[in-house]
Design an enzyme around this catalytic site. Structure first.
Site, mmCIF file in Angstrom:
data_model
loop_
_atom_site.group_PDB
_atom_site.id
_atom_site.type_symbol
_atom_site.label_atom_id
_atom_site.label_comp_id
_atom_site.label_asym_id
_atom_site.label_seq_id
_atom_site.Cartn_x
_atom_site.Cartn_y
_atom_site.Cartn_z
ATOM 1 N N ASN A 77 -10.806 -4.262 -0.260
ATOM 2 C CA ASN A 77 -10.797 -3.076 -1.445
ATOM 3 C C ASN A 77 -9.930 -3.093 -2.629
ATOM 4 O O ASN A 77 -9.097 -4.025 -2.435
ATOM 5 C CB ASN A 77 -10.356 -1.700 -0.696
ATOM 6 C CG ASN A 77 -11.606 -1.255 -0.017
ATOM 7 O OD1 ASN A 77 -12.597 -0.956 -0.673
ATOM 8 N ND2 ASN A 77 -11.428 -0.241 1.059
ATOM 9 N N ARG A 132 1.003 -1.189 0.065
ATOM 10 C CA ARG A 132 0.026 -0.300 0.053
ATOM 11 C C ARG A 132 0.946 1.286 -0.083
ATOM 12 O O ARG A 132 0.338 2.277 -0.561
ATOM 13 C CB ARG A 132 -0.894 0.175 1.236
ATOM 14 C CG ARG A 132 -1.643 1.384 1.221
ATOM 15 C CD ARG A 132 -2.670 1.181 2.560
ATOM 16 N NE ARG A 132 -3.347 2.473 2.740
ATOM 17 C CZ ARG A 132 -4.272 3.036 3.884
ATOM 18 N NH1 ARG A 132 -4.523 1.814 4.403
ATOM 19 N NH2 ARG A 132 -4.681 3.977 4.013
ATOM 20 N N CYS A 172 -19.181 -1.666 1.976
ATOM 21 C CA CYS A 172 -18.328 -0.687 2.362
ATOM 22 C C CYS A 172 -18.896 -0.156 3.463
ATOM 23 O O CYS A 172 -20.124 0.039 3.693
ATOM 24 C CB CYS A 172 -18.224 0.255 1.139
ATOM 25 S SG CYS A 172 -17.455 1.760 1.480
ATOM 26 N N TYR A 221 -15.074 10.498 -1.073
ATOM 27 C CA TYR A 221 -13.946 10.204 -2.076
ATOM 28 C C TYR A 221 -14.054 11.060 -3.178
ATOM 29 O O TYR A 221 -13.063 11.165 -4.109
ATOM 30 C CB TYR A 221 -14.140 8.781 -2.417
ATOM 31 C CG TYR A 221 -13.633 7.884 -1.432
ATOM 32 C CD1 TYR A 221 -12.238 7.420 -1.138
ATOM 33 C CD2 TYR A 221 -14.381 7.397 -0.413
ATOM 34 C CE1 TYR A 221 -11.913 6.475 -0.504
ATOM 35 C CE2 TYR A 221 -13.958 6.246 0.564
ATOM 36 C CZ TYR A 221 -12.575 5.974 0.550
ATOM 37 O OH TYR A 221 -12.267 5.084 1.562
#
Lengths: 433, 433, 433, 433
Positions: free
Chosen positions: A150, A96, A171, A251
């Site tokens: 995800n 990540r 989610c 987002y």
């Protein structure tokens, strides 16, 4: 129905596990779990043991007849399971870190699920999930796979298109929005109706009725905002919000305020390193706490971690599937004809009635004209990225990235792709065979 | 059928007029024009007289019985016309200069038809065209309006949605592509089939058959490219092109190579001023030539101007409509179900069979997955901009600009919008009433 | 392109063969046939020889370099062919007799292509055609299969859905309509535009423009009618026709005037036997003529046979495919999005532009509301019948027949099905294995 | 929310009224009715008074604070109402008699809602309902109009297309089916899921899950059948049912067993007169009972009347609308994209989640291929009949009837139409002006 349920949690060594264990304990009456299998891989054995022991202590304290199993043998855990959940992270936080860092180096948003970082996560994760699906198809074909991993929308779409497993993507943003509205208006959640339009991490809430009253205009007008812990708070332009026709997911700031969000990322990178590194520190602290043999419950500090309500969302969903509750939940499911400009087999995030046979998506009643293009643009990228993940085809991966709205040009796409594929080599056998 | 046709050319004082006059002369046998009305506004009277006199000399030389009328009275020109064409420019090149300049000042592509510049042009132009449509509805309801005026796709969609006039939008890019293929493969145009997918200035050619052979792979592979005079030549990335599934319009460089194109614009701005200023100089030279009383034909220098084949495209189309020729032409028409992800009343650029009753669009047989999102994103912007043009609503104009793929953020959109509206105030009565 | 074309005519022993031979001779310049293979099965050997010898005499008289081959070896004929046409009749006229007779015995329309008779023909024919397709896939994968075999729409849909062969279905009704209009208005066919809406033997002509003028209202008003030799002439109700919105195919009389048509069938059955028996007598006479060694051309009497213009339609289509003529022809092709209430893979009868790559169907511009239900009802039956033909499933066959608009009830459907399957046992291996 | 609800029942003099009054009394806690207005026309004054007095006695006995108003002034009743329900019968049972009788005379099914009789009822009823809608638009624009008036699907579609009133169509067949399943399997209704596909009086139940188990195959296999009082019981063919893919509505017998049902009608007509006449006798007896001043509750005999559960369905629906219950009910609502082969504004019968903002239809998950054509054919007729009702256009009425699957030919359609229009002249001002 049989005497009790078998649950398999893939990625059971995650720091989130105490949440879901708490969820099973609280909901035991409606959802009688008999076996809880926490599965992880060799690299996660140490964390699995720590968090698994905590889980056992939590169950023991509750006095409920739930058996907690810790295992590295995924197939044993899956065999005969009623529900399989996934909360794994291929490549761990180290991978990540690069998802976030490399784009930033080239002046592009670096984010875990959105943009080039999200694509790399998808390329690493989808083949692993499809492997899990092969096991489920063989060992528990009637199980529901609840996918938290995800980018949840893309992973779920990949499962729907490339396996026969019954799967739903989850989610925590929708449930978070409901909780926020419930608190704000001091109204129970079942008196609130919010219509979600879009796809995972790219939705707009186009109707908000609280106890029968339309609250959307005032929410847009006041710019009061629901946001997540992992996305910086930045103010929306009032004129823009007022004419947008829906409350945007936080987002969406990555799309509507790209330069501002990038500046913030670069600033934060300088100060604290990537978000992955911040999370790593939080996790290390959590595991220190988990080790405490006197700890018999989910520690408060877990809430700082960012994934609030994930467990509640999951247990809620299992309850409705198991008991045919027919309540409305916002889930990631196959589009059908709901958004008529997207392919029928695209995964969207939408309100569903959850029956014992699975979720039935509800038609959306208001889709602002202005958001269709962006939804379609991101879904186009998603579908190409899914195809790239399944085939390992670099050309398709380049098409995916070059058509992502946050990538400024083909040349930047190509540079990012080359660097990121190279960095992820160990997790991308399909690209390097 | 009557003895001959009446044509009204709105914006008849344009430097392009000699081309269309030449077209009518050459095609007289199939398309017997009896009256040619060149119309302009008071500000264009001088240019109208110069180019009008040249037109008369050209006709005189031809010996054909065509009457050329010069007028400032639009309604007289339109009355009873069989075809009306528009080649006008609201705000003249001065307005275009700001369309190009203001975005550049904020680090955004500044272009006549694409991006914020294109939107401002649409806001100025659509109300004028709808005024012309009101006249046609009243004075020549059976006339065909052939619209050349940019942004041609948006203007045509506005006409289709907000008037009853039979109208077709025309661009010279498709005919240019055919001519280029014809030359390259030494094959007559009617042995070439090119399938266009997309909208005006945003299309991909997804099938190219030359004398029955599929030439698309080799064209994509060699990156041999058809381009326009007004768009700088920049090389496509070979890996990208090979997997794109269609030959992209040269306007797509603004989307796929945004930073490179912007750098070139800024460089060129420093060296030569805006493209509008360059064109202004070319036009001034042309009008000097046109004044020469001995000139009786279209001068060679006109070809430098950039709009090659416009006249040929227009005369071709009139010929097919008049004679029910049923040949295939690439036109801007109403979508219907051709691109199933766009609204049925959207204007698209697509191959059509041109019958005496009008064009019938041909279903597209190959639509690359990767291009759908971008088409939809730009069409979303276009529809909002059209609505803004018709209503004068700043909120909708902001939504349009903020959702344009070339605009990096809402805040940039707002800044651009404010500056550009202010600069265009004289041409935007709906926004300033 | 190579030096000349190879054509395979499956069912070459048909009495229609002289027509297609005449077509090839007339059109030789555009369509240079070098090899013509007439294929038949053992039972048809005698007829093949008679008609084959006539074909050879016709070619000899023309002086053209066409080789005529007679064979029972289908695979040799197909190998390397450019075009394959089918004009076969599984079960010969004997089977047709029962297709017509059995329904009549139960008070139901008995017709070769429409109703229960059409279904039985489909059940016999589709497996044979799919066998031919297997050969084409293997031996001449680029060949075009032009299918004349009735029920042409269903057979073509079966080919499209269950094979990879490029195939087009052909009927003589549309070309007959054009010829009729051309004669009636003394106008060349290429100045006439007729828009066909529907499926094979179930279409309405919803636009008729002759030299640019709309003639539909007057045709509906005067009830002047184009009809086929094989369908009795009965007058349309004037009020009905005037409000129907399109000129109905003469086959629609079976639906709109069912009791009258049935009465006529029963009367004719009493007087002359079934239509199959009438045709049999005509054919016997034709073959007597064909035997004449002095006959070197298609005899006039063939026109009585009923299939006028079949050959012209076929040769026209080959010409356009071979020469990329891009003219408009009415063909049976895959629906796509043309009729948006039918499945995309349904076969419909519609105007197409015929390019070198195949036909592109033209969107229909007028679909009367009133005809949609009937089209859908018959297409529903067709799809079930196709599935029954491919699977041999009696349950699906029963569903097909019970849902046919001409079958009054499930119990009648069941009786008919049982009797007709039994009678066709030799031709239905899938049902009796 | 205000203190209590105002309900207007149009056609309040109906024999059904005691049922709905009983419903309001039982459900008072969830649905606090304060004012109940029973409205009728002059011709119904006598019945209104009888049934109205019974209603008052029922309320008095309950001790609840509900005011019962009897009135001939429709506008006063509608003003400010929260819910308006309609249970009127234009032309009374006398008109129904001819709806049933005239078709029978010509060998066609004569039925109140299905076939020519249903069309005549629609022609009489739709204009009256649209008049009521004009009042609601003016006097209680936020009211919900719950329409029970048959043909409920067509009337509801007419309201949706030609007024702005929020309206839902209701039928007792779905709730009856649920009750039947509940009894049969001894399972509470909320543990049963039945998916309805189709339109009012023309549906198939394609999924039946009882406590999570799929019961459809066994129900189809055993031919156990739910039927209504008003439709004769006739056995389904087992082979047909097994392959049909859904349990058919008992109204479908008119389509699938037409000759058998017609024979039964003719037999019953001889024995008892039309169904209207039978019902008339039942009603007369009921009103005799209602007159009894000691009667304070709904008499048992009302159940013989045929409309079982109507009131329960209505009160259920009001409860969910008023309390945002979000339960699933089968209703007649606008299609949207649920049945993708029908127009978006068609009314269909489908499961809905009933929220406080209205019902949201649930996508259907199984639509047997075989039923699509019949649904479309009947919907085609319905839409034409609605248009005829609104315009009074005989041509459109003829098209409607001629395209109805139960009408054998255009000539029969014309005869029926002429006779039935003439007989209904007083109720059809639009046709006779």
């Amino acid at each position: 129905m049989k005497q009790g349920l078998k649950i398999a949690v893939i990625g059971g060594g995650s720091s989130y596990t105490p949440e879901i264990v708490e969820g099973f304990i609280k909901r035991y009456e409606q959802l009688p779990v008999r076996e809880l299998w926490l599965v992880d891989i060799e690299e996660g054995r140490h964390k699995l043991e720590i968090v698994g022991e905590l889980a056992k202590r939590m169950v023991a304290k509750s006095g409920l007849p739930i058996d907690v199993h810790l295992t590295l043998d995924r197939r044993r855990a899956i065999e005969g399971a009623d529900f399989v959940t996934t909360q794994l992270r291929v490549g761990l936080l180290e991978a990540r870190k690069w998802d976030e860092h490399i784009p930033n180096l080239h002046g592009v948003i670096g984010q875990e699920t959105t943009g080039p970082g999200g694509m790399m996560k998808a390329l690493r994760t989808i083949p692993v999930l499809l492997g899990i699906c092969r096991d489920i198809e063989e060992l528990s074909p009637n199980a529901w796979l609840l996918n938290f991993t995800n980018p949840a929308g893309m992973v779920t779409e990949a499962i729907h298109r490339y396996s026969k497993v019954k799967s739903i993507g989850l989610c925590n943003a929708p449930i978070g929005m409901y909780k926020w509205l419930s608190g704000k208006y001091d109204t129970p959640i079942d008196r609130i109706y919010a219509e979600f339009v879009g796809i995972n991490h790219l939705h707009w809430v186009t109707r908000i009725e609280v106890a029968g009253e339309d609250k959307l205009p005032e929410l847009l007008d006041r710019r009061e905002e629901f946001t997540g812990k992992n996305v910086p708070a930045t103010e929306w332009d009032p004129d823009f919000l007022r004419t947008l026709g829906g409350l945007p997911s936080y987002y969406l700031k990555y799309y509507y305020m790209t330069p501002e969000m990038l500046a913030e990322q670069l600033e934060s990178l300088r100060a604290n390193g990537t978000r992955a590194e911040v999370v790593k520190r939080v996790e290390d602290e959590l595991f220190e706490l988990y080790k405490d043999p006197n700890l018999q419950e989910k520690p408060k500090q877990l809430e700082k971690r960012g994934g609030a309500y994930y467990s509640e969302a999951a247990v809620n969903l299992m309850d409705s599937l198991y008991n045919d509750r027919r309540d409305i939940q916002t889930l990631n499911v196959t589009n059908g004809k709901i958004l008529d400009f997207l392919p029928e087999d695209a995964c969207i995030e939408v309100n569903c009635v959850v029956t014992g046979q699975g979720p039935i998506p509800l038609p959306v009643t208001k889709v602002p004209e202005q958001v269709k293009g962006l939804i379609h643009a991101v879904k186009t990228y998603e579908r190409l990225a899914i195809e790239a993940a399944v085939t390992g085809d670099r050309g398709i991966a380049l098409q995916a990235l070059a058509h992502h709205p946050l990538v400024p040009s083909v040349s930047v796409a190509k540079t990012l792709l080359n660097e990121m594929l190279e960095k992820n080599k160990p997790y991308l056998p399909a690209f390097f065979s």
